[in-house]
Design a protein around this motif. Structure first.
Motif: not given
Length: 267
Positions: A92-93, A116-118, A150-152, A157-159
């Motif tokens: 994310a960063l 947290d878990l998405a 939101t990260v996969d 990747k950042v979705e």
């Protein structure tokens, strides 16, 4: 012999409940761990309940179970592992975002609030192989923006990225500590420092000497001095400091604007 506790900030709170006024809405706060018979100086009527060995009241030996081993990657709806949390934050960063943002202390990179878990997407609710994603939430003090990415975790990747202004989630421990640091150093913190010294005999010089709870403060028209008028747009905190194993110190009349790094006093 002089009294141990003077009333520098109005009083040192020894009760369990404090009513918080001066915001747009009256908020009731119940402070945990109020002084009781179990704490030094406590005058409460509670009693400590301990297990015994059945032979005269001696405490039974405690049994501590070893925590189960945590894998590097969870499955399904399992909570994120420590490795997944670190990976999500790293993804994310991205480098440009890290360089551009600012944390609560003015350092590089936005302030991390939570990972947290998405929740799965609507069309994935019955999918047993739904990707594991993490919602990483930051507060960027450079422009007072709440950022959610939101990260996969599988693809790296950042979705999705969402940015919001004027949204103030609960404060993190680093933010409470920085608010305390600013209050301690400010002339308005003189009463806090004096109450701490009266109670402990020591000088209050850092947030680490206190147990800290904080709530977000939002400005209401005419309810605060001009220095706090941007609270809500800015990230502001009202602190409830506690002396370890001692009393709460009543600092409800002070608000710290973390974005502007200023302290104000409510009337």
């Amino acid at each position: 012999m002089r009294r141990t506790m003077r009333r520098h900030l109005g009083k040192v709170v020894a009760g369990a409940a404090v009513a918080v006024a001066g915001t747009a809405v009256m908020v009731g706060i119940t402070l945990p761990g109020s002084v009781s018979a179990q704490e030094p100086g406590g005058k409460g009527g509670g009693r400590s309940v301990q297990g015994t060995d059945g032979q005269g009241g001696a405490p039974a030996p405690g049994v501590v179970e070893r925590a189960p081993a945590e894998g590097a990657k969870g499955t399904g709806g399992d909570p994120l592992t420590d490795d997944e949390v670190k990976r999500a934050e790293r993804i994310a960063l991205g480098r440009p975002q890290f360089a551009a943002g600012e944390d609560v202390a003015g350092g590089k990179g936005p302030q991390r609030l939570s990972v947290d878990l998405a929740e799965p997407d609507a069309d994935e609710l019955d999918d047993p192989d739904v990707p594991r994603r993490a919602d990483v939430v930051f507060y960027d003090y450079k422009d007072d923006t709440l950022v959610t990415r939101t990260v996969d975790l599988d693809t790296g990747k950042v979705e999705r990225t969402g940015a919001q202004h004027g949204v103030q989630p609960p404060l993190g421990p680093e933010e409470n500590a920085e608010a305390a640091r600013l209050l301690i150093a400010d002339p308005l913190g003189a009463g806090l420092r004096a109450d701490f010294k009266d109670a402990t005999g020591k000088e209050l010089t850092s947030p680490g000497q206190l147990m800290l709870t904080g709530i977000v403060y939002r400005a209401a028209q005419g309810a605060q001095p001009a220095v706090l008028d941007k609270c809500g747009e800015h990230r502001c905190v009202r602190l409830f400091p506690k002396i370890p194993n001692g009393s709460w110190i009543d600092s409800r009349s002070f608000v710290v604007d973390l974005s502007a790094r200023k302290v104000g006093k409510l009337g």
